[in-house]
Design an enzyme around this catalytic site. Structure first.
Site, PDB file in Angstrom:
ATOM      1  N   TYR A   1       0.844  -1.189   0.000  1.00 51.31           N
ATOM      2  CA  TYR A   1       0.000   0.000   0.000  1.00 51.31           C
ATOM      3  C   TYR A   1       0.880   1.239   0.000  1.00 51.31           C
ATOM      4  O   TYR A   1       1.533   1.544   1.001  1.00 51.31           O
ATOM      5  CB  TYR A   1      -0.908  -0.039   1.226  1.00 51.31           C
ATOM      6  CG  TYR A   1      -1.899   1.089   1.361  1.00 51.31           C
ATOM      7  CD1 TYR A   1      -2.140   1.995   0.339  1.00 51.31           C
ATOM      8  CD2 TYR A   1      -2.637   1.224   2.535  1.00 51.31           C
ATOM      9  CE1 TYR A   1      -3.068   3.013   0.483  1.00 51.31           C
ATOM     10  CE2 TYR A   1      -3.569   2.240   2.690  1.00 51.31           C
ATOM     11  CZ  TYR A   1      -3.772   3.134   1.668  1.00 51.31           C
ATOM     12  OH  TYR A   1      -4.691   4.145   1.810  1.00 51.31           O
TER      13      TYR A   1
ATOM     14  N   LYS B   1      -1.355  -1.251  -4.173  1.00 47.56           N
ATOM     15  CA  LYS B   1      -2.455  -0.292  -4.088  1.00 47.56           C
ATOM     16  C   LYS B   1      -1.819   1.085  -4.193  1.00 47.56           C
ATOM     17  O   LYS B   1      -1.181   1.562  -3.260  1.00 47.56           O
ATOM     18  CB  LYS B   1      -3.212  -0.442  -2.774  1.00 47.56           C
ATOM     19  CG  LYS B   1      -4.325   0.585  -2.586  1.00 47.56           C
ATOM     20  CD  LYS B   1      -4.922   0.484  -1.186  1.00 47.56           C
ATOM     21  CE  LYS B   1      -5.940   1.603  -0.934  1.00 47.56           C
ATOM     22  NZ  LYS B   1      -6.437   1.579   0.459  1.00 47.56           N
TER      23      LYS B   1
END
Length: 296
Positions: free
Chosen positions: A133, A162
């Site tokens: 992330y 992400k």
């Protein structure tokens, strides 16, 4: 089928009046999201107020989600310390989660040597496939394409990203350096169409908590290259999606959920429920969206 496909809701965490987790509401909500076409569930993230949940609460929340749906559950793994993050990763595996969303540590943000050591410790703690992330806006840690390439080269279970830098060029940059080694996903609601155009294949979404059918349809149209149809739906959705990009995104999204019948605006401190002009502006945006809601 790969976990890293479709719309993966970063779910809010519903609370009872005493601010304990409402596990019954969790079950109902995640089942509804999956019934509307969402492909997985991401609890314990930023939108889920993960920083306010204890490790025990996170483990309980993971188990509730796993028991509630057959879709993959991919919890956010973030903590103040590396040891705690490792324990959470192992708890997720024990709970039956299908993968992990690995965040940089809360609060402390330093150089790449330290950040790499932290993330690598989490990746080594489990064999579960991991979503890295990148959210420099929120966490002040920016995983560059070259740094992501280092992690991917050293850890086979680093399999997806992400990307939440808000810079659509990052998707292109990661693809240019790594090819298809990492599956790319959009992590900012109002950058979805741009991210897919650049090569992203999935969406970790926020407003999906209240509008799952529209979220699923928007990603489908974008992936299919139906630009005109996608843009028309995007144009309608953007005022709502922009609620996901400001500091009070948790309060805003929870208020929207409450108004459409799928949640409550309760939040844990230091957050407080919206009042005054902020609340009224959110409700105005929602009313306008509901008045002009497109047929799918």
């Amino acid at each position: 089928m790969s976990i890293w496909t479709g719309v993966l809701p970063a779910i809010t965490t519903p609370f009872n009046a005493d601010l304990s987790i409402d596990h019954g509401a969790v079950r109902s909500h995640v089942r509804w999201l999956v019934s509307q076409g969402c492909t997985g569930i991401i609890p314990c993230g930023s939108l889920g107020e993960g920083a306010t949940l204890t490790s025990a609460e996170k483990a309980d929340l993971m188990r509730t989600c796993v028991e509630a749906v057959k879709a993959p559950v991919v919890p956010g793994i973030a903590a103040l310390s590396t040891d705690e993050a490792v324990r959470l990763a192992r708890a997720a595996a024990d709970a039956g989660c299908a993968g992990l969303m690995v965040l940089p540590p809360y609060v402390y943000s330093s150089d790449w040597r330290e950040m790499k050591a932290h993330v690598s410790a989490v990746l080594r703690a489990t064999k579960l496939p991991c979503l890295l992330y990148n959210n420099p806006v929120a966490y002040k840690t920016d995983f560059t394409p070259a740094q992501l390439a280092e992690l991917a080269a050293e850890h086979d279970n680093a399999v997806a990203v992400k990307e939440s830098s808000t810079d659509a060029r990052r998707v292109t940059g990661i693809r240019a350096l790594l090819g298809d080694r990492l599956t790319l996903g959009v992590g900012v609601d109002d950058c979805l169409v741009e991210g897919v155009e650049a090569g992203a294949r999935f969406w970790v979404a926020g407003l999906v908590n209240a509008f799952p059918a529209e979220s699923v349809r928007l990603l489908e149209l974008s992936l299919a290259g139906k630009k005109k149809e996608a843009f028309e739906l995007y144009r309608w959705f953007l005022p709502l999606l922009r609620l996901d990009t400001v500091p009070k995104f948790v309060q805003l999204i929870k208020l929207v959920q409450q108004e459409v019948g799928w949640g409550h605006e309760r939040v844990r401190g230091p957050r407080m429920e919206l009042v005054g002009a902020e609340r009224e502006e959110c409700l105005r945006v929602l009313r306008e969206a509901l008045t002009n809601r497109p047929s799918l």
